[in-house]
Design a protein around this motif. Structure first.
Motif, PDB file in Angstrom:
ATOM      1  N   LYS A 107      86.858  58.636   9.277  1.00 10.45           N
ATOM      2  CA  LYS A 107      85.574  59.037   8.674  1.00 10.45           C
ATOM      3  C   LYS A 107      84.567  57.884   8.724  1.00 10.45           C
ATOM      4  N   ALA A 108      85.008  56.688   8.365  1.00  7.08           N
ATOM      5  CA  ALA A 108      84.100  55.528   8.336  1.00  7.08           C
ATOM      6  C   ALA A 108      83.608  55.181   9.745  1.00  7.08           C
ATOM      7  N   LEU A 109      84.459  55.318  10.736  1.00  3.39           N
ATOM      8  CA  LEU A 109      84.053  55.025  12.121  1.00  3.39           C
ATOM      9  C   LEU A 109      82.988  56.023  12.567  1.00  3.39           C
ATOM     10  N   ARG A 110      83.232  57.273  12.227  1.00  3.52           N
ATOM     11  CA  ARG A 110      82.292  58.329  12.598  1.00  3.52           C
ATOM     12  C   ARG A 110      80.956  58.119  11.905  1.00  3.52           C
ATOM     13  N   ALA A 111      81.005  57.846  10.589  1.00  2.23           N
ATOM     14  CA  ALA A 111      79.776  57.638   9.808  1.00  2.23           C
ATOM     15  C   ALA A 111      79.011  56.415  10.317  1.00  2.23           C
ATOM     16  N   ALA A 112      79.728  55.447  10.886  1.00  2.00           N
ATOM     17  CA  ALA A 112      79.080  54.219  11.376  1.00  2.00           C
ATOM     18  C   ALA A 112      78.368  54.444  12.702  1.00  2.00           C
ATOM     19  N   GLY A 113      78.669  55.580  13.364  1.00  2.00           N
ATOM     20  CA  GLY A 113      77.949  55.888  14.604  1.00  2.00           C
ATOM     21  C   GLY A 113      78.806  55.898  15.846  1.00  2.00           C
ATOM     22  N   LEU A 114      80.134  55.720  15.675  1.00  2.00           N
ATOM     23  CA  LEU A 114      81.024  55.799  16.839  1.00  2.00           C
ATOM     24  C   LEU A 114      81.076  57.242  17.314  1.00  2.00           C
ATOM     25  N   ARG A 115      81.011  57.451  18.610  1.00  2.00           N
ATOM     26  CA  ARG A 115      80.973  58.820  19.135  1.00  2.00           C
ATOM     27  C   ARG A 115      82.172  59.186  19.992  1.00  2.00           C
ATOM     28  N   ARG A 116      82.839  58.200  20.569  1.00  2.00           N
ATOM     29  CA  ARG A 116      83.952  58.543  21.459  1.00  2.00           C
ATOM     30  C   ARG A 116      85.191  57.724  21.130  1.00  2.00           C
ATOM     31  N   LEU A 117      86.334  58.418  21.155  1.00  2.00           N
ATOM     32  CA  LEU A 117      87.606  57.776  20.818  1.00  2.00           C
ATOM     33  C   LEU A 117      88.615  57.988  21.920  1.00  2.00           C
ATOM     34  N   THR A 118      89.412  56.966  22.184  1.00  2.00           N
ATOM     35  CA  THR A 118      90.597  57.096  23.021  1.00  2.00           C
ATOM     36  C   THR A 118      91.779  56.604  22.204  1.00  2.00           C
ATOM     37  N   VAL A 119      92.828  57.404  22.144  1.00  2.00           N
ATOM     38  CA  VAL A 119      94.024  57.034  21.376  1.00  2.00           C
ATOM     39  C   VAL A 119      95.207  56.909  22.340  1.00  2.00           C
ATOM     40  N   SER A 120      95.928  55.810  22.251  1.00  2.00           N
ATOM     41  CA  SER A 120      97.123  55.639  23.078  1.00  2.00           C
ATOM     42  C   SER A 120      98.259  56.456  22.472  1.00  2.00           C
ATOM     43  N   LEU A 121      98.928  57.255  23.308  1.00  2.00           N
ATOM     44  CA  LEU A 121     100.053  58.079  22.841  1.00  2.00           C
ATOM     45  C   LEU A 121     101.052  58.209  23.978  1.00  2.00           C
ATOM     46  N   ASP A 122     102.148  57.476  23.895  1.00  2.00           N
ATOM     47  CA  ASP A 122     103.101  57.426  25.012  1.00  2.00           C
ATOM     48  C   ASP A 122     104.293  58.350  24.828  1.00  2.00           C
ATOM     49  N   THR A 123     104.464  58.909  23.629  1.00  2.00           N
ATOM     50  CA  THR A 123     105.596  59.799  23.375  1.00  2.00           C
ATOM     51  C   THR A 123     105.327  60.648  22.142  1.00  2.00           C
ATOM     52  N   LEU A 124     106.037  61.769  22.045  1.00  2.00           N
ATOM     53  CA  LEU A 124     105.950  62.622  20.852  1.00  2.00           C
ATOM     54  C   LEU A 124     107.257  62.556  20.065  1.00  2.00           C
ATOM     55  N   ARG A 125     108.160  61.656  20.510  1.00  2.00           N
ATOM     56  CA  ARG A 125     109.462  61.525  19.859  1.00  2.00           C
ATOM     57  C   ARG A 125     109.501  60.243  19.031  1.00  2.00           C
ATOM     58  N   ALA A 126     109.807  60.377  17.737  1.00  2.00           N
ATOM     59  CA  ALA A 126     109.773  59.217  16.823  1.00  2.00           C
ATOM     60  C   ALA A 126     110.755  58.132  17.261  1.00  2.00           C
ATOM     61  N   ASP A 127     111.937  58.514  17.710  1.00  2.00           N
ATOM     62  CA  ASP A 127     112.926  57.511  18.123  1.00  2.00           C
ATOM     63  C   ASP A 127     112.441  56.761  19.354  1.00  2.00           C
ATOM     64  N   ARG A 128     111.810  57.485  20.261  1.00  2.00           N
ATOM     65  CA  ARG A 128     111.331  56.857  21.481  1.00  2.00           C
ATOM     66  C   ARG A 128     110.116  55.959  21.190  1.00  2.00           C
ATOM     67  N   PHE A 129     109.316  56.384  20.205  1.00  2.00           N
ATOM     68  CA  PHE A 129     108.171  55.557  19.815  1.00  2.00           C
ATOM     69  C   PHE A 129     108.678  54.181  19.380  1.00  2.00           C
ATOM     70  N   VAL A 130     109.756  54.199  18.593  1.00  2.00           N
ATOM     71  CA  VAL A 130     110.342  52.936  18.130  1.00  2.00           C
ATOM     72  C   VAL A 130     110.837  52.112  19.314  1.00  2.00           C
ATOM     73  N   SER A 131     111.437  52.762  20.317  1.00  2.00           N
ATOM     74  CA  SER A 131     111.965  51.968  21.444  1.00  2.00           C
ATOM     75  C   SER A 131     110.835  51.473  22.349  1.00  2.00           C
TER      76      SER A 131
END
Ligand code: SF4
Length: 345
Positions: A107-131
């Motif tokens: 919310k704060a990023l949006r209110a500050a005027g940020l318009r575009r986001l990229t999020v890193s996401l390499d897996t949907l598995r919690a165990d694999r995220f840890v590895s």
């Protein structure tokens, strides 16, 4: 007149690292146990960042992407974003995050005027995220993506670094997830740059193989033509499936795009790199701190850019079988600015 380098590429897109620190340890970026961090006193203040950005904007930059390390670790980041968003010369202000802190800051990023986001996401598995990332934070990242949607961010990009035998069995699940959260997934080829000290060619899942595997599952794929300057210089090629799902591939390892590269990177301590593979940077902090004016900094930037010849990924590709990890641990100890997490990917 557009400022162009030796290959006619304009200076337009600045990747601005606001910290070298990160709260994850992703295997393709920070596989080692210990790191050399940039000295605290060398980190640019927000006012210093704003002055250097003014010089870049005067030289032709109109797109700024905030990166890290993990940029959301930088305290009061929304204040800097509001400052940059108010600059008339910046047409596009974006941010790349690992998403761990996104739920509380969206919310704060949006209110500050940020318009575009990229999020890193390499897996949907919690165990694999840890590895992969050596932290148990997948749930934070997923709730961060939801929070970004709720805060009004649209066309959010999700970046997945595909590594053979690590997460390449999830390319279809990640495509489905991205479609479900109305985000656009980009598959990034595993790169031999910066901290990727354990990179080997056999771990790379190429653009060609990705397209072949996706077509086998989803049928014919349509390439989306790059029609405007932004699309032509963007690292990701975009494709559409027959159901309208759009995804991208960043093929820096097997099909480099240096020919249209308008990107350069500024580290959090004011070192300017003309290419992700560059081993030497240009120190802009010292002239700034000895009192150089914005106009003098602009002139310095223009002199350097017009002599730029960098085409790092193409040179790496030309090594063929000789190609291994770009840097070793000792190189990175000697100069932490060689690290991907210091120059912001
Ligand atoms: S390798 Fe260097 S020149 Fe090529 S696209 Fe990347 S940053 Fe640009």
């Amino acid at each position: 007149m557009v400022l162009a380098d030796v290959h006619g590429r304009p200076l337009r897109n600045l990747r601005l690292s606001v910290t070298d620190k990160c709260n994850l340890r992703c295997a393709y970026c920070m596989p080692e146990e210990n790191y050399v961090w940039l000295p605290k006193g060398d980190i640019l203040s927000f006012d210093e960042i704003a002055q250097i950005v003014d010089a870049f904007v005067a030289a032709g930059v109109d797109k700024v992407r905030l990166t890290g390390g993990e940029p959301l670790l930088r305290r009061d980041l929304p204040y800097l974003i509001a400052h940059l968003a108010a600059k008339p010369g910046i047409r596009d202000l974006a941010l790349t995050t690992n998403g761990v802190l996104l739920a509380e800051l969206a919310k704060a990023l949006r209110a500050a005027g940020l318009r575009r986001l990229t999020v890193s996401l390499d897996t949907l598995r919690a165990d694999r995220f840890v590895s992969i990332a050596r932290r148990n934070d997948l749930h934070h990242v997923l709730s961060g993506i939801d929070a970004a949607q709720a805060a009004g961010f649209q066309n959010t990009k999700l970046d997945t670094v595909v590594m053979r035998g690590v997460n390449d069995d999830e390319i279809f699940d990640l495509l489905d997830y991205a479609r479900d959260v109305r985000a656009e997934l980009r598959f990034i080829e595993y790169m031999d740059v910066g901290g990727a000290t354990r990179w080997t060619r056999d771990k790379v899942v190429s653009r060609a193989e990705l397209l072949q595997r996706i077509a086998t599952r989803h049928g014919p794929i349509t390439a989306i033509p790059a029609l405007d300057a932004d699309a032509k210089s963007a690292p990701a090629e975009r494709f559409a499936l027959s159901d309208g799902t759009v995804f991208g591939i960043v093929a820096s390892t097997t099909a480099p795009f240096c020919g249209a590269c308008d990107r350069s990177r500024l580290t959090a301590d004011g070192s300017w790199y003309l290419c992700l593979y560059a081993k030497l940077g240009i120190d802009l902090k010292t002239p700034l701190r000895v009192g150089e004016s914005t106009d003098q900094l602009r002139a310095r930037i223009e002199r350097v850019w017009t002599a730029r010849t960098d085409r790092g990924a193409e040179q790496r590709l030309a090594l063929h079988d000789e190609r291994g990890a770009l840097l070793g641990d000792e190189d990175l100890r000697r100069d932490p600015r060689l690290e991907m997490h210091t120059r912001g990917g």
